[in-house]
Design a protein around this motif. Structure first.
Motif, short mmCIF file in Angstrom:
data_model
loop_
_atom_site.label_atom_id
_atom_site.label_comp_id
_atom_site.label_asym_id
_atom_site.label_seq_id
_atom_site.Cartn_x
_atom_site.Cartn_y
_atom_site.Cartn_z
N PHE A 190 0.85 -1.19 0.00
CA PHE A 190 0.00 0.00 0.00
C PHE A 190 0.89 1.24 0.00
N GLN A 191 0.60 2.17 -0.90
CA GLN A 191 1.36 3.41 -0.97
C GLN A 191 0.53 4.57 -0.42
N ASN A 192 1.16 5.41 0.36
CA ASN A 192 0.47 6.51 1.02
C ASN A 192 0.44 7.73 0.11
N ILE A 193 -0.48 7.69 -0.83
CA ILE A 193 -0.63 8.77 -1.81
C ILE A 193 -2.05 9.30 -1.74
N THR A 194 -2.20 10.59 -1.58
CA THR A 194 -3.54 11.19 -1.53
C THR A 194 -3.71 12.30 -2.57
N TYR A 195 -2.64 12.66 -3.27
CA TYR A 195 -2.72 13.67 -4.31
C TYR A 195 -2.56 12.97 -5.66
N LEU A 196 -3.65 12.91 -6.43
CA LEU A 196 -3.66 12.11 -7.66
C LEU A 196 -3.93 12.95 -8.91
N LYS A 197 -4.03 14.25 -8.77
CA LYS A 197 -4.34 15.09 -9.92
C LYS A 197 -3.36 14.85 -11.06
N GLY A 198 -3.91 14.53 -12.23
CA GLY A 198 -3.09 14.35 -13.41
C GLY A 198 -2.30 13.06 -13.45
N TYR A 199 -2.57 12.15 -12.53
CA TYR A 199 -1.80 10.89 -12.50
C TYR A 199 -2.18 10.05 -13.71
N ARG A 200 -1.19 9.62 -14.50
CA ARG A 200 -1.47 8.93 -15.75
C ARG A 200 -1.02 7.48 -15.77
N LYS A 201 -0.21 7.08 -14.80
CA LYS A 201 0.30 5.71 -14.77
C LYS A 201 -0.77 4.75 -14.25
N PRO A 202 -0.59 3.44 -14.46
CA PRO A 202 -1.55 2.47 -13.91
C PRO A 202 -1.70 2.63 -12.39
N LEU A 203 -2.94 2.66 -11.94
CA LEU A 203 -3.26 2.95 -10.55
C LEU A 203 -4.35 2.02 -10.06
N ALA A 204 -4.13 1.41 -8.90
CA ALA A 204 -5.14 0.58 -8.25
C ALA A 204 -5.60 1.27 -6.98
N VAL A 205 -6.91 1.43 -6.84
CA VAL A 205 -7.47 2.04 -5.64
C VAL A 205 -8.39 1.02 -4.97
N LEU A 206 -8.07 0.68 -3.74
CA LEU A 206 -8.87 -0.26 -2.96
C LEU A 206 -9.65 0.52 -1.91
N PHE A 207 -10.97 0.45 -1.98
CA PHE A 207 -11.83 1.13 -1.00
C PHE A 207 -12.25 0.12 0.07
N GLU A 208 -12.05 0.49 1.33
CA GLU A 208 -12.50 -0.32 2.46
C GLU A 208 -13.18 0.58 3.49
N ASP A 209 -13.91 -0.05 4.42
CA ASP A 209 -14.43 0.70 5.56
C ASP A 209 -14.61 -0.26 6.74
N ALA A 210 -15.01 0.29 7.86
CA ALA A 210 -15.09 -0.50 9.10
C ALA A 210 -16.24 -1.50 9.08
N ARG A 211 -17.16 -1.38 8.15
CA ARG A 211 -18.31 -2.29 8.10
C ARG A 211 -18.08 -3.45 7.13
N CYS A 212 -16.88 -3.54 6.57
CA CYS A 212 -16.57 -4.57 5.58
C CYS A 212 -16.36 -5.91 6.26
N ALA A 213 -17.36 -6.77 6.22
CA ALA A 213 -17.29 -8.06 6.90
C ALA A 213 -16.28 -9.00 6.27
N GLU A 214 -15.96 -8.80 4.99
CA GLU A 214 -15.08 -9.70 4.27
C GLU A 214 -13.65 -9.19 4.14
N CYS A 215 -13.37 -7.98 4.59
CA CYS A 215 -12.07 -7.37 4.32
C CYS A 215 -10.92 -8.11 5.02
N ALA A 216 -11.11 -8.52 6.26
CA ALA A 216 -10.03 -9.23 6.96
C ALA A 216 -9.68 -10.54 6.24
N ARG A 217 -10.70 -11.27 5.84
CA ARG A 217 -10.47 -12.51 5.11
C ARG A 217 -9.84 -12.24 3.75
N PHE A 218 -10.23 -11.15 3.12
CA PHE A 218 -9.68 -10.75 1.84
C PHE A 218 -8.17 -10.48 1.96
#
Length: 334
Positions: A190-218
Motif C-alpha cells: 500500500f502506498q500513502n498517496i492522496t494527491y492524484l491530480k493528473g496521475y497517468r500511470k496504472p493505478l489501483a485504488v482499494l476502497f475499504e471501511d469498518a463495516r466490511c465483513a469480508e475485508c479481513a479474510r480478503f
C-alpha cells in the motif's frame, strides 16, 4: 549411419517434446446445484416480470457459470441456507441464466437473445451477476461477484422497498447502519498517496471501511498470496478508508474525502477495487476476488491489456488459453 539418424531423430523428438509441454489444468472449480425454489422460467422476461408484479414481487436474474466458486459460495450462504433465503422466496422470483447457455431468451424489451448473448448485452463479465428488475422490467441494480449475506441483504431491501425510486444504491448504502466489523489492516504494497491530480500511470485504488465483513479474510486469503503481491509491485496501489475525513485530491483535481470519491464513482460495497490508467477507469470489482482473478485484474491494467481486449471477459478468456497452453495450472479457488 542408421544409428546416427536414430540418435538425431530421438534428439529432435526430445526437443519438440520439451518445447510443447502438456496443457495446464483448471483447478478450484466447485460443482453446485441451483435451488429447486428458483422459478422454472421459459426465459420470457416480459411474462416473468408481469407475473412477479401481480404477486407483489421483483425479478432477480441470477447469471451463473458451471463450477464457478463464487456462485457456489453465494448460493450456499444465501440461497440454500441463512436468513436471506426466506426473504428472497417471499419477495423475489429468482431466474437462473447460464452465461454460456444457448437457450433462447426474450428480454424485457422484447429483443431475442441466447443466454450467452444476453450476458454480453447486460455487460456481465463476472459470475455470479445479480440483475434486479423493477415492476416495468427496467434494471434497477446490478451486482457482480460474491457478496456476503449482510451486504446482499442490504441490496435485497433496497430493491424490495422500492428505494431505487428515490436514491441511488450508493446513497442508500451510505445511509445504513455504521456498526464496525473490521479494523483496517496494513499491507507492504500500500502506498500513502492522496494527491492524484493528473496521475497517468496504472493505478489501483482499494476502497475499504469498518463495516466490511469480508475485508479481513480478503487480506488473509487474497492480498497475502505471493502471486498477488508480485502483481501489486507492478502498479501504484493505494488503499482508502471511506470513513476517513482525511482529504484527497482525485485524478481530476477535485478535493474530497475517500467516501465522497467512492460515491462519485458509484462504488457501493466493500472491498471495492477500481483500476485506472492514463487518467481513466479501466476496471472495477466490488466484493472479494480470489487470488487468480485479483492478480489478473491488476495485470489487465498495469500491462495495458485493456487496450488490446474489449473487455475483462475477453482478456480472461485469452489469458486462460495462454496459460493452459504453456502448461500452467490455473487455480480458481480462494
Amino acid at each position: 549411419m542408421r544409428t546416427v539418424l536414430f540418435v538425431v531423430a530421438f534428439a529432435l523428438a526430445a526437443v519438440g517434446y520439451a518445447a510443447d509441454p502438456a496443457p495446464g489444468k483448471l483447478k478450484g472449480g466447485e460443482i453446485y446445484t441451483l435451488p429447486q425454489w428458483f422459478k422454472q422460467s421459459f426465459l420470457d422476461f416480459p411474462e416473468d416480470v408481469a407475473e412477479a408484479s401481480k404477486h407483489g414481487k421483483h425479478v432477480m436474474v441470477f447469471l451463473h457459470l458451471d463450477e464457478c466458486p463464487y456462485c457456489a459460495r453465494v448460493l450456499k450462504e444465501n440461497f440454500v441456507a441463512g436468513d436471506n433465503r426466506a426473504f428472497m422466496e417471499k419477495h423475489f422470483d429468482v431466474i437462473a441464466v447460464n452465461v454460456r447457455g444457448s437457450t433462447e431468451v426474450t428480454w424485457t424489451d422484447g429483443a431475442k437473445y441466447t443466454e450467452r448473448t444476453l450476458t454480453r448485452h447486460l455487460r456481465s463479465h463476472v459470475t455470479p451477476t445479480l440483475v434486479f428488475l423493477d415492476r416495468q422490467g427496467e434494471v434497477v441494480l446490478k451486482m457482480t461477484g460474491y457478496r456476503d449475506p449482510h451486504t446482499l441483504r442490504v441490496a435485497l431491501e433496497y430493491v424490495q422497498t422500492g428505494s431505487y425510486r428515490e436514491q441511488t444504491y450508493a446513497a442508500y448504502v451510505a445511509g445504513r447502519d455504521k456498526s464496525a466489523a473490521y479494523v483496517m489492516l496494513s499491507h507492504p504494497q500500500f502506498q500513502n498517496i492522496t494527491y492524484l491530480k493528473g496521475y497517468r500511470k496504472p493505478l489501483a485504488v482499494l476502497f475499504e471501511d469498518a463495516r466490511c465483513a469480508e475485508c479481513a479474510r480478503f487480506h488473509e486469503k487474497t492480498l497475502a498470496h505471493p502471486d498477488v503481491i508480485a502483481e501489486m509491485k507492478k502498479i501504484t496501489f493505494i488503499r482508502l478508508d471511506t470513513d476517513s475525513p482525511r482529504p484527497i485530491v482525485d485524478l481530476e483535481g477535485k478535493t474530497m474525502t475517500a467516501g465522497q470519491w467512492a460515491q462519485a464513482l458509484k462504488v457501493s460495497d466493500r472491498p471495492a477495487l477500481v483500476l485506472f490508467d492514463d487518467g481513466r477507469e479501466v476496471y472495477r470489482a466490488e466484493g472479494i476476488l480470489y487470488h487468480f482473478h485479483f492478480k489478473e485484474a491488476l495485470r489487465y491494467a498495469s500491462g495495458g491489456y485493456y487496450k488490446q481486449f474489449g473487455s475483462p471477459g475477453a482478456y480472461n478468456a485469452a489469458r486462460r488459453q495462454e496459460l493452459l497452453k504453456q502448461g500452467v495450472d490455473i487455480d480458481y479457488s480462494e
